[in-house]
Design an enzyme around this catalytic site. Structure first.
Site, PDB file in Angstrom:
ATOM      1  N   HIS A 271       2.193  13.074   1.942  1.00  0.00           N
ATOM      2  CA  HIS A 271       0.971  14.046   2.499  1.00  0.00           C
ATOM      3  C   HIS A 271       1.130  13.690   3.433  1.00  0.00           C
ATOM      4  O   HIS A 271       1.949  15.544   4.282  1.00  0.00           O
ATOM      5  CB  HIS A 271      -0.358  14.091   2.330  1.00  0.00           C
ATOM      6  CG  HIS A 271      -1.217  13.764   0.999  1.00  0.00           C
ATOM      7  ND1 HIS A 271      -0.156  14.925  -0.375  1.00  0.00           N
ATOM      8  CD2 HIS A 271      -2.376  13.195   0.549  1.00  0.00           C
ATOM      9  CE1 HIS A 271      -1.433  14.329  -1.331  1.00  0.00           C
ATOM     10  NE2 HIS A 271      -2.062  13.079  -1.354  1.00  0.00           N
ATOM     11  N   ASP A 322       1.714  14.945  -7.761  1.00  0.00           N
ATOM     12  CA  ASP A 322       0.386  13.775  -7.341  1.00  0.00           C
ATOM     13  C   ASP A 322      -0.870  13.976  -8.548  1.00  0.00           C
ATOM     14  O   ASP A 322      -0.760  13.202  -9.530  1.00  0.00           O
ATOM     15  CB  ASP A 322      -0.109  14.925  -6.290  1.00  0.00           C
ATOM     16  CG  ASP A 322      -1.196  14.131  -5.343  1.00  0.00           C
ATOM     17  OD1 ASP A 322      -2.130  12.893  -6.059  1.00  0.00           O
ATOM     18  OD2 ASP A 322      -1.621  13.956  -4.544  1.00  0.00           O
TER      19      ASP A 322
HETATM   20  C1  NGQ Z   1      -5.892   9.205  -5.041  1.00  0.00           C
HETATM   21  N1  NGQ Z   1      -5.784  11.834  -4.408  1.00  0.00           N
HETATM   22  O1  NGQ Z   1      -5.823   8.287  -4.694  1.00  0.00           O
HETATM   23  O2  NGQ Z   1      -5.908  10.003  -6.363  1.00  0.00           O
HETATM   24  C2  NGQ Z   1      -6.320  10.453  -4.109  1.00  0.00           C
HETATM   25  C3  NGQ Z   1      -7.953  10.585  -3.928  1.00  0.00           C
HETATM   26  C4  NGQ Z   1      -8.721   9.647  -1.773  1.00  0.00           C
HETATM   27  C5  NGQ Z   1      -5.040  12.737  -3.443  1.00  0.00           C
HETATM   28  N2  NGQ Z   1      -5.647  12.223  -1.628  1.00  0.00           N
HETATM   29  C6  NGQ Z   1      -8.633   9.411  -3.320  1.00  0.00           C
HETATM   30  N3  NGQ Z   1      -4.547  13.998  -3.319  1.00  0.00           N
HETATM   31  O3  NGQ Z   1      -7.788   9.884  -1.497  1.00  0.00           O
HETATM   32  O4  NGQ Z   1      -9.625   8.815  -1.776  1.00  0.00           O
HETATM   33 ZN    ZN Z   2      -2.048  10.521  -4.205  1.00  0.00          ZN
END
Ligand code: NGQ
Ligand code: ZN
Length: 455
Positions: A271, A322
């Site tokens: 990101h 993702d």
């Molecule tokens: C994840 N996803 O680990 O799946 C994360 C969400 C977080 C994104 N950041 C969980 N898009 O970042 O705490």
């Molecule tokens: Zn991720």
């Protein structure tokens, strides 16, 4: 036994070339590339040939909730929903969902995936009898369909900056560095170097979830195993995360990482949405790869990556799907560019210089950055690379009469039909004529898993 292939058009490291012969060893490596050669006895490939695209960032299980989180809620609301969904997943479900999404990836033109794997324990947060059980299931999914993989076991220890305790719904994720390194070591013992389509890396989840001491322990631990091991981390995705980081340490997330950690070419910063221009230039200079996931970043309302400054400073990027709200490298690349055009109100952000078109520039960077992020010799049609190849569909109306960079541009900028016809991974055909051999069986297992989950 080596096999020879001949393509009328093939994308080589320095651009599209005509009349290319590619020799592939029995082990799945490209052992020779000859330009301008007559086909001879080589097998003719029926459309333009290019390297398969690396997908640098995947949470496979999230494919099964694509489209189920559109009833409202911000990023953190989406995350709560995702945790509730995750809470019901058993190892069989994870294997079935992974096989399905990896099969979709192959058909779309991704030939390798970086699986950012954090679902370690059972629904009570208790490790399985084999602590690497879930990792085996995602590896099993990849092998079932034949996609290349860099598996990145994730360290998740805290619920927020400054070592806050994890929330109860994060129990399935939580490890300390010792336990995580144990999982990694057992995977390495079991799989070693014997599968050229599989490699391992490590992923501290984010600065929210990993404290500085823990980060140092796993970096040192993995360095001792393999000095070149890929390291992936989520960073600066939401402005709320930047604010929390500033409150915690007085620095912004990327700024903190670059000053406190030896960021180099092994790293993929996933990101990196919210950076100042100074952070952007410093990241570009670090040799790390930015792991950009435009469709998920749009879906979650993250914001736009600072692409013009980053590319101007020579920064490298990879793409990832993702959360899998889209499984198409072409759509990721298209939206990477379109988001920028919409805010900057001009065209040709990624490329359009040195006579290289935008589509060609996007594809080249995603191939090179993706290969670097996954730490595998992929993304290039040249001697020594894995034979991970796409044969594009020259029969598509959008491909008619396209040559050179216009082939890449048509693939990225002409709509939603997948431009891929055949897919080879490590010398083996996995998709032919748009179909994968295991499509019915993998689809049936996926539907059965969803029926179980929704019961
Ligand atoms: C994840 N996803 O680990 O799946 C994360 C969400 C977080 C994104 N950041 C969980 N898009 O970042 O705490
Ligand atoms: Zn991720």
């Amino acid at each position: 036994m080596p096999t020879s292939y001949h393509a009328q058009h093939a994308l080589l490291p320095d651009g599209w070339a005509n009349d290319v012969t590619i020799d592939v060893s029995g082990a799945g490596d490209i052992i020779a590339v000859v330009v301008g050669a007559a086909p001879g006895g080589a097998e003719h490939l029926t459309g333009p040939v290019m390297p398969g695209l690396p997908n640098a960032h995947s949470h496979a299980f999230q494919r099964a909730m694509a489209g189920l989180a559109e009833g409202g809620g911000d990023f953190w609301g989406w995350r709560s929903l995702m945790y509730r969904f995750l809470d019901r997943l058993e190892p069989d479900d994870v294997g079935a969902i992974a096989a399905q999404v990896y099969l979709e990836m192959l058909k779309a033109g991704y030939t390798a995936v970086g699986e950012f794997h954090y679902l370690h324990h059972d629904h009570r947060g208790v490790p399985y009898a084999d602590p690497a059980e879930m990792a085996h299931r995602v590896i099993g999914g990849a092998r079932r369909v034949g996609i290349g993989m860099t598996l990145l076991p994730v360290l998740y220890s805290h619920g927020g900056f400054g070592g806050q305790p994890p929330a109860p719904e994060q129990a399935r994720l939580v490890c300390d560095p010792g336990r995580l390194l144990g999982i990694l070591e057992s995977l390495l013992r079991e799989h070693g170097d014997d599968d050229p389509n599989l490699r391992f890396g490590i992923a501290p989840h984010s600065l929210r979830a990993v404290a500085p001491e823990e980060l140092a322990v796993i970096i040192a631990g993995t360095q001792a195993i393999d000095r070149m091991m890929p390291v992936h981390i989520h960073v600066a995705e939401q402005t709320g995360e930047v604010d929390q980081c500033l409150a915690w340490c007085g620095a912004r997330p990327v700024e903190w990482l670059l000053s406190e950690t030896p960021i180099d070419g092994r790293w993929c910063l996933v990101h990196a949405t919210h950076m100042t221009d100074a952070e952007t230039r410093a990241l570009a200079a670090s040799d790390a790869v930015a792991g950009l996931c435009p469709t998920t970043e749009a879906n979650l309302g993250d914001g736009l990556f600072n692409l013009p400054v980053y590319l101007g400073a020579g920064g490298k990027f990879a793409i990832g799907s993702d959360s899998h709200v889209s499984v198409s490298p072409w759509e990721e690349l298209r939206w990477l560019e379109y988001g920028q055009r919409l805010v900057h109100r001009r065209r040709h952000i990624a490329g359009g210089e040195d006579g290289v078109s935008v589509g060609a520039a996007l594809v080249r960077q995603a191939l090179d950055g993706g290969a670097q992020a996954l730490g595998r010799p992929v993304g290039r049609i040249e001697m020594g690379s894995r034979a991970d190849l796409l044969v594009l569909d020259h029969a598509l109306a959008t491909m008619v009469d396209r040559t050179g960079d216009a082939i890449s541009d048509a693939a990225v900028f002409s709509g939603n039909r997948l431009p891929v016809r055949d897919v080879m991974v490590g010398g083996a055909w996995v998709v032919r004529d748009g179909r994968h051999g295991a499509e019915e069986a993998v689809g049936a297992a996926y539907r059965a898993a969803l029926a179980r989950l929704n019961a």
